[in-house]
Design a protein around this motif. Structure first.
Motif, PDB file in Angstrom:
ATOM      1  N   GLU A  92      30.367  77.872  77.237  1.00 30.88           N
ATOM      2  CA  GLU A  92      29.751  78.900  78.071  1.00 30.88           C
ATOM      3  C   GLU A  92      28.526  78.279  78.722  1.00 30.88           C
ATOM      4  OE1 GLU A  92      30.464  83.158  76.059  1.00 30.88           O
ATOM      5  OE2 GLU A  92      29.213  81.828  74.868  1.00 30.88           O
ATOM      6  N   ASP A  93      28.134  78.817  79.849  1.00 27.61           N
ATOM      7  CA  ASP A  93      26.854  78.429  80.434  1.00 27.61           C
ATOM      8  C   ASP A  93      26.203  79.652  81.061  1.00 27.61           C
ATOM      9  OD1 ASP A  93      27.714  78.714  83.172  1.00 27.61           O
ATOM     10  OD2 ASP A  93      28.420  76.665  83.194  1.00 27.61           O
ATOM     11  N   PHE A  94      24.899  79.566  81.214  1.00 34.79           N
ATOM     12  CA  PHE A  94      24.141  80.643  81.842  1.00 34.79           C
ATOM     13  C   PHE A  94      22.949  80.034  82.540  1.00 34.79           C
ATOM     14  CE2 PHE A  94      23.099  80.259  77.401  1.00 34.79           C
ATOM     15  CZ  PHE A  94      21.726  80.337  77.312  1.00 34.79           C
ATOM     16  N   THR A  95      22.542  80.694  83.645  1.00 36.88           N
ATOM     17  CA  THR A  95      21.558  80.098  84.542  1.00 36.88           C
ATOM     18  C   THR A  95      20.375  81.029  84.794  1.00 36.88           C
ATOM     19  OG1 THR A  95      23.331  78.868  85.632  1.00 36.88           O
ATOM     20  CG2 THR A  95      21.240  79.059  86.817  1.00 36.88           C
ATOM     21  N   PHE A  96      19.191  80.465  84.620  1.00 41.28           N
ATOM     22  CA  PHE A  96      17.940  81.134  84.975  1.00 41.28           C
ATOM     23  C   PHE A  96      17.493  80.558  86.310  1.00 41.28           C
ATOM     24  CE2 PHE A  96      18.079  81.571  80.443  1.00 41.28           C
ATOM     25  CZ  PHE A  96      17.398  82.739  80.146  1.00 41.28           C
ATOM     26  N   SER A  97      17.203  81.427  87.281  1.00 37.70           N
ATOM     27  CA  SER A  97      16.711  80.976  88.579  1.00 37.70           C
ATOM     28  C   SER A  97      15.201  81.110  88.629  1.00 37.70           C
ATOM     29  CB  SER A  97      17.335  81.796  89.704  1.00 37.70           C
ATOM     30  OG  SER A  97      18.713  81.557  89.753  1.00 37.70           O
ATOM     31  N   TYR A 152      26.652  87.905  76.841  1.00 38.04           N
ATOM     32  CA  TYR A 152      27.811  88.542  77.470  1.00 38.04           C
ATOM     33  C   TYR A 152      27.791  90.050  77.211  1.00 38.04           C
ATOM     34  CZ  TYR A 152      32.671  89.312  78.865  1.00 38.04           C
ATOM     35  OH  TYR A 152      33.811  89.769  79.487  1.00 38.04           O
ATOM     36  N   GLU A 153      27.620  90.429  75.961  1.00 37.69           N
ATOM     37  CA  GLU A 153      27.572  91.852  75.601  1.00 37.69           C
ATOM     38  C   GLU A 153      26.357  92.547  76.208  1.00 37.69           C
ATOM     39  OE1 GLU A 153      27.845  92.020  71.358  1.00 37.69           O
ATOM     40  OE2 GLU A 153      30.004  91.655  71.378  1.00 37.69           O
ATOM     41  N   ALA A 154      25.239  91.844  76.305  1.00 36.44           N
ATOM     42  CA  ALA A 154      24.037  92.427  76.903  1.00 36.44           C
ATOM     43  C   ALA A 154      24.265  92.704  78.390  1.00 36.44           C
ATOM     44  CB  ALA A 154      22.834  91.511  76.704  1.00 36.44           C
ATOM     45  N   LYS A 155      24.958  91.803  79.077  1.00 37.43           N
ATOM     46  CA  LYS A 155      25.273  92.022  80.489  1.00 37.43           C
ATOM     47  C   LYS A 155      26.209  93.222  80.643  1.00 37.43           C
ATOM     48  CE  LYS A 155      25.661  88.396  83.304  1.00 37.43           C
ATOM     49  NZ  LYS A 155      24.519  88.626  84.174  1.00 37.43           N
ATOM     50  N   GLU A 156      27.206  93.328  79.757  1.00 37.82           N
ATOM     51  CA  GLU A 156      28.104  94.486  79.797  1.00 37.82           C
ATOM     52  C   GLU A 156      27.349  95.783  79.513  1.00 37.82           C
ATOM     53  OE1 GLU A 156      31.306  93.439  77.063  1.00 37.82           O
ATOM     54  OE2 GLU A 156      32.610  93.117  78.802  1.00 37.82           O
ATOM     55  N   ALA A 157      26.457  95.759  78.540  1.00 39.58           N
ATOM     56  CA  ALA A 157      25.656  96.943  78.208  1.00 39.58           C
ATOM     57  C   ALA A 157      24.776  97.361  79.380  1.00 39.58           C
ATOM     58  CB  ALA A 157      24.807  96.685  76.962  1.00 39.58           C
ATOM     59  N   ALA A 158      24.406  96.403  80.227  1.00 37.76           N
ATOM     60  CA  ALA A 158      23.587  96.690  81.408  1.00 37.76           C
ATOM     61  C   ALA A 158      24.442  97.153  82.588  1.00 37.76           C
ATOM     62  CB  ALA A 158      22.776  95.459  81.794  1.00 37.76           C
ATOM     63  N   GLY A 159      25.765  97.287  82.374  1.00 34.72           N
ATOM     64  CA  GLY A 159      26.637  97.806  83.419  1.00 34.72           C
ATOM     65  C   GLY A 159      27.395  96.767  84.214  1.00 34.72           C
ATOM     66  N   GLN A 160      27.275  95.497  83.873  1.00 35.56           N
ATOM     67  CA  GLN A 160      27.989  94.463  84.602  1.00 35.56           C
ATOM     68  C   GLN A 160      29.362  94.226  83.966  1.00 35.56           C
ATOM     69  OE1 GLN A 160      24.985  91.259  84.593  1.00 35.56           O
ATOM     70  NE2 GLN A 160      24.752  91.669  86.779  1.00 35.56           N
ATOM     71  N   VAL A 161      30.325  93.852  84.808  1.00 31.80           N
ATOM     72  CA  VAL A 161      31.683  93.578  84.359  1.00 31.80           C
ATOM     73  C   VAL A 161      32.083  92.209  84.884  1.00 31.80           C
ATOM     74  CG1 VAL A 161      34.100  94.328  84.487  1.00 31.80           C
ATOM     75  CG2 VAL A 161      32.264  96.034  84.400  1.00 31.80           C
ATOM     76  N   TYR A 162      32.667  91.368  83.989  1.00 29.08           N
ATOM     77  CA  TYR A 162      33.089  90.033  84.409  1.00 29.08           C
ATOM     78  C   TYR A 162      34.555  90.050  84.796  1.00 29.08           C
ATOM     79  CZ  TYR A 162      33.630  85.021  84.697  1.00 29.08           C
ATOM     80  OH  TYR A 162      33.872  83.758  85.163  1.00 29.08           O
ATOM     81  N   SER A 163      34.868  89.486  85.959  1.00 25.88           N
ATOM     82  CA  SER A 163      36.240  89.333  86.419  1.00 25.88           C
ATOM     83  C   SER A 163      36.642  87.878  86.240  1.00 25.88           C
ATOM     84  CB  SER A 163      36.366  89.727  87.891  1.00 25.88           C
ATOM     85  OG  SER A 163      37.622  89.297  88.395  1.00 25.88           O
ATOM     86  N   LEU A 164      37.620  87.640  85.367  1.00 24.95           N
ATOM     87  CA  LEU A 164      38.105  86.282  85.147  1.00 24.95           C
ATOM     88  C   LEU A 164      38.759  85.732  86.414  1.00 24.95           C
ATOM     89  CD1 LEU A 164      38.374  84.014  83.096  1.00 24.95           C
ATOM     90  CD2 LEU A 164      40.523  85.037  82.332  1.00 24.95           C
TER      91      LEU A 164
END
Length: 171
Positions: A92-97, A152-164
């Motif tokens: 997994e990766d994640f990016t801070f701008s 990942y779960e925190a983003k979903e809890a904030a209302g975001q949905v990931y599309s594979l």
């Protein structure tokens, strides 16, 4: 419920203030979850990412000192690529701008490797599509909160949905 939300907001504000002012680069504040952390450059530098509620932080710096760089962002502002579910590696990766510069934190697990060297990680510093620096965690020293990252779960809890299929988050 409102009291819990207000308490969480106070905790997040305190979390960001603590990290910015006094927390050494190698520690998450009480109540926060460490996402990916490790020593780099033979233990002279430390990378630490933390999650508390709907905010995440990135800290990089010398061991035991105030971070050289500290970023605190809502999870909705953090780009994340979850593992697609195939291949030899779970990653997994994640990016801070930060303006035009981004800090892509990554980790991976080699499912076929034997021994302690199968978990790797690091950070890539990028600007304008170019990699300015890529630092790898000291071998055998990466720690994560485990797969999947709670981000990942925190983003979903904030209302975001990931599309594979689209490989993107939507609100």
């Amino acid at each position: 419920m409102l009291e819990c939300q207000n308490n969480l907001s106070v905790q997040v504000a305190a979390f960001a203030a603590l990290c910015l002012c006094s927390t050494p680069a190698h520690a998450c504040p009480d109540g926060a979850t460490s996402l990916v952390s490790c020593p780099l450059k033979g233990g002279t530098k430390v990378l630490q990412t933390c999650l508390l509620g709907d905010h995440a932080t990135y800290a990089f710096g010398k061991v035991g000192q105030t971070p050289d760089l500290h970023l605190a962002r809502p999870v909705t502002d953090i780009a994340m690529t979850p593992w697609p579910g195939i291949g030899r590696y779970i990653w997994e990766d994640f990016t801070f701008s930060n303006g035009a510069t981004s800090y892509r934190v990554f980790y991976g697990i080699d499912k076929m490797a034997e021994g302690a060297g199968k978990l790797t990680g690091g950070v890539a510093v990028e600007q304008g599509g170019k990699v300015l620096a890529e630092l790898y965690c000291d071998l055998g020293k990466v720690t994560t909160s485990g797969y999947p990252l709670p981000l990942y779960e925190a983003k979903e809890a904030a209302g975001q949905v990931y599309s594979l299929e689209a490989q993107a988050w939507s609100d």
